[in-house]
Design an enzyme around this catalytic site. Structure first.
Site, PDB file in Angstrom:
ATOM      1  N   ASP A 454       0.782  -1.160  -0.044  1.00 47.65           N
ATOM      2  CA  ASP A 454      -0.063   0.047   0.039  1.00 47.65           C
ATOM      3  C   ASP A 454       0.935   1.219   0.161  1.00 47.65           C
ATOM      4  OD1 ASP A 454      -3.083   0.719   1.064  1.00 47.65           O
ATOM      5  OD2 ASP A 454      -1.476   2.382   1.303  1.00 47.65           O
ATOM      6  N   GLU A 497      -4.676   2.362  -4.242  1.00 47.56           N
ATOM      7  CA  GLU A 497      -3.397   2.295  -4.274  1.00 47.56           C
ATOM      8  C   GLU A 497      -2.488   1.020  -3.454  1.00 47.56           C
ATOM      9  OE1 GLU A 497      -4.827   2.957  -1.576  1.00 47.56           O
ATOM     10  OE2 GLU A 497      -3.788   4.136  -0.261  1.00 47.56           O
TER      11      GLU A 497
END
Ligand code: GTP
Length: 584
Positions: A454, A497
């Site tokens: 992440d 993301e």
């Protein structure tokens, strides 16, 4: 014969005269009979022979009615009919008529009968002269039959004949032409009437051909006629002039053939071929031996063959002609190898052709070789046409280039499993992959690792540089990760993301090591205007008791741990190991 004694009582001159008459009577080839009150009392040898009368003494007993069948071909009763003729002969002196006769052996034959009334001193008698016309009648019938046969043949062939007699100034048409030109049968025909029946647009051409024929050129012309019913017909005329000794045109004999149906067929066929030529599918036709007869324009373009017009490829007399087709298309086996790659050729020979021959049609996918030798995927239909005896008459193939479609299909398939922004696999595809990995893990115990990655503080990247720049970072990051993976490793965008990696045949320490390598790689990379970014990573390995949910949960917790511990680090679960300190 019964009265010849009376000759002796006559004067000498009369006797000589009577002898001459007698001789003529005896030798006459026509049957002559005398009768009175319905009974024959004298006849000549020709009559005896004609009626097969063996014994002349029987004559007196012979009723004239015995020499006819009970009814005449007209259906009338012979006795009543003959009475009418006899009455006429009595009243007017003579009666001529055709009569069906019958000899004593029962043979019936047609005859011409002339009855004369003779008024003799001993009373009024009738003389009948009978001429057997069976031979003429048979000839007449045969002639009539021949004429009918000819008319029938002409009718079937839609053929008519005409004569233009220049010396008499008359034109004669047979019945067929009257019908074709829609004129009342028997109407006197003139050149003007003929020209009137010709289609107005063709008149000039027909007149020119006719004028040329008068100068000796062959008269051979196809033109249209417009009968009064308005149904335009197409006829083919041929004619020949007969010239007199001084070179003058005496008469012209010709034929007219109605070729409307043939022309219509021809037009339709040309139209169909034009349609075949305008389609983007490749169409070929093959004769009974499999040799190629025709390839349409699309096929010719694809294979780099010379273009052809319809008339190059087809004409009404010869049908299809092999126009500018390669030698190697003369047989089916060669044709298949010429146009198809080996695997497709085998498929056509072993599967497609046997199916088409059995069922009349085969459709499926195969491939063609283009002139550069590249394989082009195609969908193909093979149709086998049979003649009325069940023999193969023709084979047609329709081929469509499906490379575009195949490309789209592949793209669609790819789209269904990939993330459209980054090109990494999507969540759906990951779900399938994790199921497979878990099954593998349970089956053979080989270790599989998972990494969840992440980006740290990605929100400020978007906020500062805009969403597009943020997107670009995601794309670049994907490339970066992708480039450092092995072939069996699997990368998917988990969402936003976040990315997940599935690493087959990988243990915890190896996975940890890779995650750490990725962390460093990301941290040291410059992402354009954004500069450097960092990422947090969680690592775990699949346990035999895991389900997708349990392992992701563990992974998520590891990642959370990494975030919580200050980001830009790798945490393994379990046990929780932080490696940032080891690396830095
Ligand atoms: N440009 C772009 N941004 C995305 C995309 N998907 C998610 N984001 C952004 O990613 C950001 C995620 O922010 P947060 O979940 O708050 O986390 P963060 O800012 O990365 O902070 P931490 O994860 O806590 O380090 C949000 O601003 C989303 O809009 C995307 O496809 N493109």
């Amino acid at each position: 014969m019964a009265n010849h004694d009376s000759i002796h009582d006559a004067p000498a001159d009369d006797i000589a005269l009577l002898r001459r008459y007698r001789a003529a009577f005896t030798q006459s080839r026509e049957a002559i009979l005398f009768f009175q009150h319905g009974r024959i009392f004298d006849c000549n040898p020709a009559a005896l022979a004609l009626f097969r009368i063996q014994d002349p003494t029987q004559l007196a007993k012979l009723d004239i009615v015995k020499l006819s069948p009970p009814t005449q071909p007209s259906g009338q009763r012979s006795d009543m009919e003959s009475t009418a003729h006899i009455r006429l002969a009595f009243n007017t002196g003579q009666a001529f008529f055709d009569w069906q006769m019958r000899d004593l052996n029962g043979r019936e034959f047609p005859a011409e009968v002339m009855l004369y009334r003779l008024d003799l001193p001993e009373g009024t008698v009738l003389q009948a002269t009978v001429r057997d016309i069976s031979e003429q009648e048979a000839q007449r019938q045969a002639l009539l039959q021949r004429k009918q046969d000819l008319l029938e043949a002409q009718r079937i062939a839609r053929l008519g004949n005409w004569v233009s007699d220049f010396e008499r100034g008359e034109i004669r048409w047979c019945e067929q032409i009257y019908q074709m030109f829609g004129r009342p049968l028997g109407e006197p025909i003139t050149h003007a009437i003929f020209m009137q029946a010709v289609h107005p647009d063709d008149r000039e051409r027909v007149q020119a051909a006719f004028d040329a024929a008068l100068r000796g050129a062959p008269y051979d012309i196809t033109h249209r006629v417009v009968p009064p019913d308005g149904n335009v017909r197409t006829v083919h005329e041929r004619g020949q002039i007969e010239f007199g000794p001084k070179g003058q045109a005496r008469r012209m004999i010709g034929t007219v053939q109605d070729i409307t149906e043939q022309k219509t067929l021809e037009h339709n066929l040309r139209r169909l071929v034009a349609i075949l030529d305008s389609t983007s599918d490749f169409i070929t036709m093959h004769g009974p031996d499999g040799g190629m007869l025709y390839m349409n324009s699309a096929g010719r373009r694809f294979h780099g063959l010379p273009a052809a017009s319809v008339s190059d490829e087809w004409n009404p007399e010869q049908g299809w002609r092999r126009h500018a087709l390669p030698q190697a298309t003369r047989s089916i086996a060669e044709t298949i190898r010429f146009f198809h790659p080996e695997w497709a050729a085998q498929r056509i020979e072993q599967k497609a052709m046997p199916t088409a021959l059995r069922a009349g049609i085969w459709q499926g996918e195969s491939a063609l070789l283009n002139p550069d030798g590249d394989e082009v995927p195609v969908s193909q239909v093979i149709i086998v046409h049979y003649d009325e005896h069940g023999n193969v008459d023709q084979t047609s193939t329709m081929i469509r280039d499906i490379s575009e479609q195949k490309h789209l299909e592949a793209e669609l398939a790819r789209n269904a499993i990939t993330d459209h922004l980054t090109g990494a696999f999507n969540r759906k595809r990951f779900d399938e992959e994790i199921e497979k990995a878990l099954a593998r893990r349970r089956r053979n115990g080989v270790s599989t690792a998972l990494i969840l990655l992440d980006i740290d503080h990605f929100k400020p990247v978007n906020d500062t540089h805009g969403h597009d720049v943020g997107d670009q970072v995601l794309v670049e990051l994907t490339q970066l990760i992708q480039n450092s993976l092995r072939v069996p490793d699997f990368l998917a965008r988990w969402g936003g993301e976040e990315f997940v990696l599935l690493l087959p045949d990988t243990g915890m320490s190896e996975a940890h090591y890779l995650a750490e390598r990725l962390r460093q790689l990301i941290a040291s990379h410059r992402f354009g205007v954004v500069g450097t970014i960092t990422a947090s990573l969680g690592v775990t390995i699949l346990q035999p008791t895991d389900c997708p949910h349990s392992c992701i949960k563990r992974l998520d917790e590891a990642l959370y741990g990494a975030k919580h511990a200050g980001r830009n680090q790798v945490i393994g679960a379990p046990p929780i190991i932080s490696t940032r300190d080891q690396v830095h």
